[in-house]
Design an enzyme around this catalytic site. Structure first.
Site, PDB file in Angstrom:
ATOM      1  CG  ASP A  36       0.876  18.752  15.793  1.00  0.00           C
ATOM      2  OD1 ASP A  36       0.491  19.928  15.856  1.00  0.00           O
ATOM      3  OD2 ASP A  36       0.847  18.076  14.744  1.00  0.00           O
ATOM      4  CG  ASP A  38      -4.892  14.851  21.065  1.00  0.00           C
ATOM      5  OD1 ASP A  38      -4.877  13.867  21.826  1.00  0.00           O
ATOM      6  OD2 ASP A  38      -5.566  15.877  21.269  1.00  0.00           O
ATOM      7  CE  LYS A 229      -1.908  22.056  15.640  1.00  0.00           C
ATOM      8  NZ  LYS A 229      -1.447  20.821  16.284  1.00  0.00           N
ATOM      9  CG  ASP A 254       0.142  13.684  14.135  1.00  0.00           C
ATOM     10  OD1 ASP A 254      -0.089  14.861  13.783  1.00  0.00           O
ATOM     11  OD2 ASP A 254      -0.689  12.980  14.727  1.00  0.00           O
TER      12      ASP A 254
END
Lengths: 255, 255
Positions: A36, A38, A229, A254
């Site tokens: 990922d 960000d 996603k 995250d």
């Protein structure tokens, strides 16, 4: 050093730090790391501590690394520029953005009509690069009262064969109306980059792509094909293009 | 004549014409008629054949008649003017609009803060008439790139205690952002006039209030209290204010 850095990776189901033995086992059993962006590699314009060193080290060890982002506002070359600035050694094929996935998806369907785009330059420029015609980018606001004139001024382009919705800070009544009107024709494709609801910030709530997608879905009564996603399309695309073995792939996120 | 006109009424569960005997029985067992407006009494600016004569005749027979509309773009006096123009004998207390219901609901809560309004003049003027302070009406569009400057220009008013969403042809990113940001505070009320998805027209799909409400709901992660049909609030308000007996009330709709 890698050992301490790899501890920052956390398994998807249990958010617990890895000890050195587990980190080594993870490295042995994994060929490909999907990251990922960000919140994992950076926060806005700030690199997350040691994330660049981890990514670069994994590549030195011969691991494949991909950066996977639902953000549709940037093109892949803009991501590569950002990576360089933040100290990540990455090149364009490693960046899996929803703009890119959308264009790849349309190409896989041999799409040759026009796209009505609710989105920003990340999408339009990827489409330009692939020779996909599009309209709709930029501001499009309602003038006067919507029910005066019975919306006779709305013109639809008969060549439109797909509606693509990504992040669009110019989202407007006219845009939702046009997207939904094109989608009245069941042959017109409905594609969305992702459905992320929001970006929480300190004092405000910034609407995510999901708000725009859902507005069009409600007005049109249709559900989109999602590129990003947690849709499977992102993993299917990686498998098609890079032959990834899911059993030897780890996603670092995250959430 | 009433007999032939009342045949145009259809029961809610079975859309079959009433014969003369059934129409008479319906009249005997009913004190109050609630009429949908758009699609039942009129289509846009055109009265539906004999609808005005039926409504007027029912009132001559001593029946209570209410006009119930999810439309939040007009005030009640604007509806009365429209009724007069189309030949319906109706006065303001008979018009149950979602703008009116929203204001009544806020008054019932002794609401004394400000409303952040995503809506049009039907709502703002009803609020003005009731002395409810509000902000947000009219165009509010994003200038420049949303991620430049990290949205520091967004200012929230600490006196806002409710977000009200109705039909708003100026719906925009800024409006969804502000509404959702106010709703970050769980003490801020979230009220929506209705969730009608769309108004189908000949060549286009006009987004309904539901598209605007859902966008705010997705961005904020909250669900609104709904004032209009098919929410119970509309019937509860009628029961509170006019003492209707549900067993002797008929709703005349097109859905």
């Amino acid at each position: 050093m890698l050992c301490s850095r790899i501890r920052t990776l956390r398994t998807m189901r249990q958010a617990v730090p890895l000890d050195c033995e587990k980190a080594k086992a993870l490295l042995q059993s994994t060929d490909t790391f999907l990251f990922d962006c960000d919140g994992v590699l950076w926060n806005g314009g700030d690199v997350i501590k040691d994330a660049n060193a981890v990514v670069n080290k994994l590549q030195e060890l011969g691991k494949k690394v991909f950066l996977v982002t639902n953000n549709s506002t940037k093109t892949r070359d803009e991501y590569v520029a950002k990576c360089a600035k933040l100290g990540f050694n990455c090149n364009e094929p490693q960046v899996i953005s929803t703009s890119y996935l959308t264009v790849q998806y349309l190409k896989s369907l041999h799409f040759d009509k026009k796209v009505y785009l609710v989105g920003s330059s990340g999408l339009s420029r990827e489409m330009d690069a692939a020779g996909i015609r599009h309209l709709g980018e930029g501001p499009d606001v309602m003038e006067g009262n919507v029910f005066d004139g019975r919306l006779d001024h709305i013109r639809l382009d008969p060549e439109v064969g797909a509606v693509v919705v990504g992040f669009d800070s110019h989202i407007s009544f006219n845009k939702i109306l046009k997207a939904s009107s094109y989608l009245k024709n069941p042959d017109v494709l409905f594609i969305a980059t992702n459905r992320d609801e929001r970006f929480p910030m300190e004092h405000i709530v910034c609407p995510g792509t999901g708000t725009m997608v859902t507005a069009v879905a409600v007005a049109s009564g249709r559900e989109p094909t999602i590129m990003g996603k947690p849709s499977r399309e992102v993993f299917e695309a990686l498998r098609r293009q890079h032959g990834l073995d899911p059993a030897r792939t780890v996603m670092v996120g995250d959430k």
